[in-house]
Design an enzyme around this catalytic site. Structure first.
Site, PDB file in Angstrom:
ATOM      1  N   SER A   1      75.397  52.775  57.841  1.00  0.00           N
ATOM      2  CA  SER A   1      76.523  52.843  58.765  1.00  0.00           C
ATOM      3  C   SER A   1      76.068  52.548  60.194  1.00  0.00           C
ATOM      4  CB  SER A   1      77.194  54.211  58.635  1.00  0.00           C
ATOM      5  OG  SER A   1      78.454  54.233  59.283  1.00  0.00           O
TER       6      SER A   1
ATOM      7  N   ASP B   1      85.763  51.081  51.748  1.00  0.00           N
ATOM      8  CA  ASP B   1      85.170  51.407  53.042  1.00  0.00           C
ATOM      9  C   ASP B   1      85.803  50.528  54.113  1.00  0.00           C
ATOM     10  OD1 ASP B   1      83.520  51.865  55.235  1.00  0.00           O
ATOM     11  OD2 ASP B   1      81.660  51.332  54.199  1.00  0.00           O
TER      12      ASP B   1
ATOM     13  N   HIS C   1      82.872  54.981  51.880  1.00  0.00           N
ATOM     14  CA  HIS C   1      81.849  55.012  52.912  1.00  0.00           C
ATOM     15  C   HIS C   1      81.071  56.332  52.838  1.00  0.00           C
ATOM     16  CE1 HIS C   1      80.125  53.692  56.731  1.00  0.00           C
ATOM     17  NE2 HIS C   1      80.107  54.973  57.068  1.00  0.00           N
TER      18      HIS C   1
END
Length: 313
Positions: free
Chosen positions: A159, A254, A284
Site C-alpha cells: 500500500s 481494492d 485491500h
C-alpha cells in the site's frame, strides 16, 4: 466474486461496529490498526535473529528492525529486502508488520530490514520519502556489518509502503549509486489523484474506502498541487525505464487495484521485467490477515518465492 472469508470478515467488522479509520484521530487510528493484529494476523514465526537498528536520515534517526531467516547460519551473507509498511503514510509501524516480515524472511531465505519511516500528519510529504531513501542507502552502506550482500538488495512494501518502494527504486536509478535488484510492490498506491475506475467501483464496502483514502492523502499531502510530483505518484514519472525487476500484486476488491495494474503495465512498456499478480477475490490489506484469510498465506509464499528466485538464484 468476493472470497467467502473476506466477506465474513467484512460482515464481522460491520456487526461489531468497528469505526471507519477516517472517523478517528491519527493516534486513535494507529492504536486500532495495531490492536487488530491479534485477531487477523498469524502468530509471529520464529526467526534466527531480530535486531533493532537505527539509520540516520535528513530528518533525524530512523528506527529499523532486521530479521534473519530461521535457517541462516550466523556468518552467512544474505540478500536482503528493505521493507516499508503500509498504513496510508499515517498509521502502521514495525510491530504491525512484524509477522509479515518474519514470514517473508523465513520463506525467502533473505534478510528483511523493516523501516519505521516518519508518519503524517506530524511529518508530511516528502518526509516519508526522505526516510525511505535514507534507510535503503544506510542498509547498502552498512551491508558488511549487517552480513548483507550489497549487490542483492530489494525494496518492497504494501500500500503506502509499496508507493515508497517504487519511489525509492526510481530515486536509486536516477542517483546511480544505489544498485537495487528487485521491487516487491503489494497493492501499491501509485497515483494520488485517485481517478482510476477501481476507486469508484471498490470505493465503498471493502474495508479501504474512498473516505479513508481521502483521509490518508489529506494528512500526508495537504496540497493537491503536489499530487503530480512523482515522489507522491510514481505512475506519473515520465521515464520508468531501467528499473529493477518487479512483482506487482493487486486485489480485485481494492480501490488501488487499477493503479497497481497500470504501474505494472507501464513498467513493462518501459522495457522492465514486471509481473502482475491479482488476487481477484480479495480486499485491500489482505496479505496481513493470514489468521482469517487463507489466500493471504498463499500470497506471502508467492511473494517470498519471487524474492528467493530474484535474489538467491
Amino acid at each position: 466474486m468476493l472470497h467467502p472469508h473476506a466477506q465474513a470478515l467484512l460482515d464481522l467488522i460491520a456487526e461489531r461496529g468497528v469505526p471507519p479509520t477516517h472517523t478517528l484521530t491519527p493516534a486513535e487510528a494507529r492504536a486500532v490498526y495495531r490492536d487488530r493484529r491479534g485477531f487477523t494476523q498469524p502468530a509471529p514465526a520464529t526467526v534466527a535473529e531480530v535486531r533493532e537498528l537505527q539509520a540516520q536520515g535528513p530528518h533525524g534517526a530512523i528506527p529499523l528492525r532486521l530479521y534473519r531467516p530461521l535457517d541462516a547460519m550466523p556468518d552467512s551473507v544474505l540478500p536482503a529486502l528493505v521493507y516499508y509498511h503500509g498504513g496510508g503514510w499515517v498509521i502502521g509501524d514495525l510491530d504491525t508488520h512484524d509477522t509479515l516480515c518474519r514470514e517473508l524472511a523465513n520463506h525467502s531465505g533473505c534478510a528483511v530490514v523493516s523501516v519505521d519511516y516518519r508518519l503524517a500528519p506530524e511529518h508530511r510529504f516528502p518526509a516519508a520519502v526522505d526516510d525511505a531513501i535514507a534507510a535503503a542507502r544506510w542498509v547498502q552502506r552498512e551491508a558488511k556489518s549487517l552480513r548483507i550482500d550489497a549487490e542483492r538488495i530489494a525494496v518492497g512494501g504494501d500500500s503506502a509502503g509499496g508507493n515508497l518502494a517504487a519511489v525509492v527504486a526510481i530515486a536509486a536509478r536516477d542517483a546511480g549509486d544505489l544498485p537495487l535488484a528487485y521491487q516487491l510492490l503489494i497493492y501499491p498506491a501509485t497515483d494520488q489523484h485517485r481517478n482510476a475506475p477501481s476507486h469508484r467501483t471498490n470505493g465503498q464496502g471493502y474495508l479501504l474506502t474512498t473516505d479513508t483514502m481521502a483521509y490518508f492523502t489529506d494528512h500526508y499531502i495537504p496540497e493537491p498541487a503536489h499530487y503530480a510530483d512523482w515522489r507522491a505518484s510514481p505512475l506519473l514519472h515520465p521515464d520508468l525505464s531501467r528499473l529493477p525487476p518487479a512483482l506487482v500484486l493487486t486485489a480485485g476488491y481494492d480501490p488501488l487495484r487499477d493503479e497497481g495494474l497500470a504501474y505494472a503495465q507501464k513498467l513493462s512498456e518501459a522495457g522492465n521485467r514486471a509481473t502482475h499478480l491479482s488476487f481477484e477475490r480479495q480486499i485491500h490489506g489482505f496479505i496481513l490477515m493470514g489468521r482469517v484469510l487463507d489466500e493471504a498465506n498463499t500470497a506471502v509464499r508467492l511473494c517470498a518465492a519471487a524474492l528467493r528466485d530474484a535474489l538467491r538464484g
